[in-house]
Enzyme design. Structure first.
Site, PDB file in Angstrom:
ATOM      1  N   SER A 169       0.822  -1.212   0.000  1.00  0.00           N
ATOM      2  CA  SER A 169       0.000   0.000   0.000  1.00  0.00           C
ATOM      3  C   SER A 169       0.858   1.265   0.000  1.00  0.00           C
ATOM      4  O   SER A 169       2.019   1.241   0.421  1.00  0.00           O
ATOM      5  CB  SER A 169      -0.885   0.039   1.248  1.00  0.00           C
ATOM      6  OG  SER A 169      -1.654  -1.120   1.339  1.00  0.00           O
TER       7      SER A 169
HETATM    8  N1  SAH Z   1      -0.007  -5.478   4.307  1.00  0.00           N
HETATM    9  C1  SAH Z   1       0.747  -5.741   3.095  1.00  0.00           C
HETATM   10  C2  SAH Z   1      -0.012  -5.484   1.815  1.00  0.00           C
HETATM   11  C3  SAH Z   1      -1.117  -6.436   1.663  1.00  0.00           C
HETATM   12  S1  SAH Z   1      -1.624  -6.827   0.017  1.00  0.00           S
HETATM   13  C4  SAH Z   1       2.061  -4.971   3.082  1.00  0.00           C
HETATM   14  O1  SAH Z   1       2.335  -4.220   4.014  1.00  0.00           O
HETATM   15  O2  SAH Z   1       2.823  -5.169   2.118  1.00  0.00           O
HETATM   16  C5  SAH Z   1      -2.856  -7.998   0.510  1.00  0.00           C
HETATM   17  C6  SAH Z   1      -2.309  -9.343   0.922  1.00  0.00           C
HETATM   18  O3  SAH Z   1      -3.396 -10.101   1.421  1.00  0.00           O
HETATM   19  C7  SAH Z   1      -1.719 -10.142  -0.230  1.00  0.00           C
HETATM   20  O4  SAH Z   1      -0.413 -10.521   0.067  1.00  0.00           O
HETATM   21  C8  SAH Z   1      -2.648 -11.334  -0.342  1.00  0.00           C
HETATM   22  O5  SAH Z   1      -1.984 -12.531  -0.733  1.00  0.00           O
HETATM   23  C9  SAH Z   1      -3.175 -11.441   1.074  1.00  0.00           C
HETATM   24  N2  SAH Z   1      -4.438 -12.174   1.201  1.00  0.00           N
HETATM   25  C10 SAH Z   1      -5.530 -12.129   0.415  1.00  0.00           C
HETATM   26  N3  SAH Z   1      -6.479 -12.968   0.877  1.00  0.00           N
HETATM   27  C11 SAH Z   1      -5.974 -13.553   2.001  1.00  0.00           C
HETATM   28  C12 SAH Z   1      -6.467 -14.514   2.925  1.00  0.00           C
HETATM   29  N4  SAH Z   1      -7.675 -15.056   2.813  1.00  0.00           N
HETATM   30  N5  SAH Z   1      -5.680 -14.878   3.945  1.00  0.00           N
HETATM   31  C13 SAH Z   1      -4.433 -14.349   4.103  1.00  0.00           C
HETATM   32  N6  SAH Z   1      -3.911 -13.439   3.246  1.00  0.00           N
HETATM   33  C14 SAH Z   1      -4.669 -13.044   2.213  1.00  0.00           C
END
Ligand code: SAH
Length: 223
Positions: free
Chosen positions: A70
């Site tokens: 983000s």
């Molecule tokens: N917080 C992160 C950015 C998140 S992007 C940072 O600081 O870089 C969103 C993330 O959520 C992705 O890596 C994706 O794989 C994960 N995601 C999506 N659905 C998910 C689920 N059901 N359980 C765990 N992770 C999930």
């Protein structure tokens, strides 16, 4: 005597990080604890090599597995809204690069973070280790179910878009606990939503429009 010389911090990166903090202040982010936490975590460590030059600009960047780190202003705003205190145990859903978890780890006693891609989690763990951050536990797991084994949590931060209000996760908060999540359709703009559990009721507030990758059920089979 050891002749191993630790690497010098890159002076250019420090200047760019300082100017990013100024930019966040200009955008109205004034929470000092949050800004101080952001100041101590080098975002360049969390972005792919080819985007290092853009690490301190206020924009989201692509990471592995088709996911996104983000924009710093979004991380700052979500972290401030979460009202993290130093005795808190925070659950993050969606580790991604591990950057948001690292910021939370500077503010909380302990962070548990769930990611559905093993590749992303392993890279994030290597970064936390490189930075000497030891109060994060990362787990490869479907975060849409939360982590009932360690519930209740003081705070929960969901960093992927949930189609509907995540009731299962709100149920894993302590009384008075706060959950922040983007809520809305996968390929569009979502509403960043604040939930505070108060006994049997839940206070809900809208924090504005955001765009996140979707929360996908299940653990990824490959990667
Ligand atoms: N917080 C992160 C950015 C998140 S992007 C940072 O600081 O870089 C969103 C993330 O959520 C992705 O890596 C994706 O794989 C994960 N995601 C999506 N659905 C998910 C689920 N059901 N359980 C765990 N992770 C999930």
């Amino acid at each position: 005597m050891s002749d191993i010389v630790p690497p010098e911090p890159d002076p250019d990166a420090r200047i760019r990080l300082a100017s990013m903090i100024l930019k966040l202040r200009e955008l109205g982010i004034s929470n000092r604890r949050v800004l101080a936490a952001i100041e101590t975590v080098p975002r360049e460590v969390f972005v792919p090599e080819q985007y290092r030059g853009e690490a301190y600009l206020d924009r989201p960047l692509p990471i592995a597995c088709g996911q996104t780190i983000s924009a710093p202003s979004v991380v700052a705003m979500m972290t401030a809204a979460l009202e993290v205190e130093d005795r808190h145990h925070v659950l993050e859903i969606g580790t991604g690069s591990g950057y948001q978890a690292a910021i939370l780890a500077k503010l909380a006693r302990r962070v548990t973070t769930l990611e559905r891609y093993r590749t992303l989690l392993e890279s994030a763990e290597a970064r936390w280790q490189e930075l000497g951050i030891t109060n994060i536990t990362g787990v490869v797991s479907d975060g849409s179910k939360g982590w009932p084994a360690q519930a209740p949590f003081d705070r929960i931060l969901v960093t992927a878009a949930a189609a509907a209000a995540p009731a299962k996760l709100v149920a894993q908060l302590v009384d008075g606990g706060i959950l922040i999540a983007p809520v809305g359709p996968a390929d569009s703009v979502q509403r960043l939503t604040f939930f505070r559990k108060e006994g049997t009721t839940v206070e809900t507030r809208d924090l504005g429009a955001v765009r996140f990758v979707p929360l996908v059920e299940g653990v990824a089979r490959n990667l």
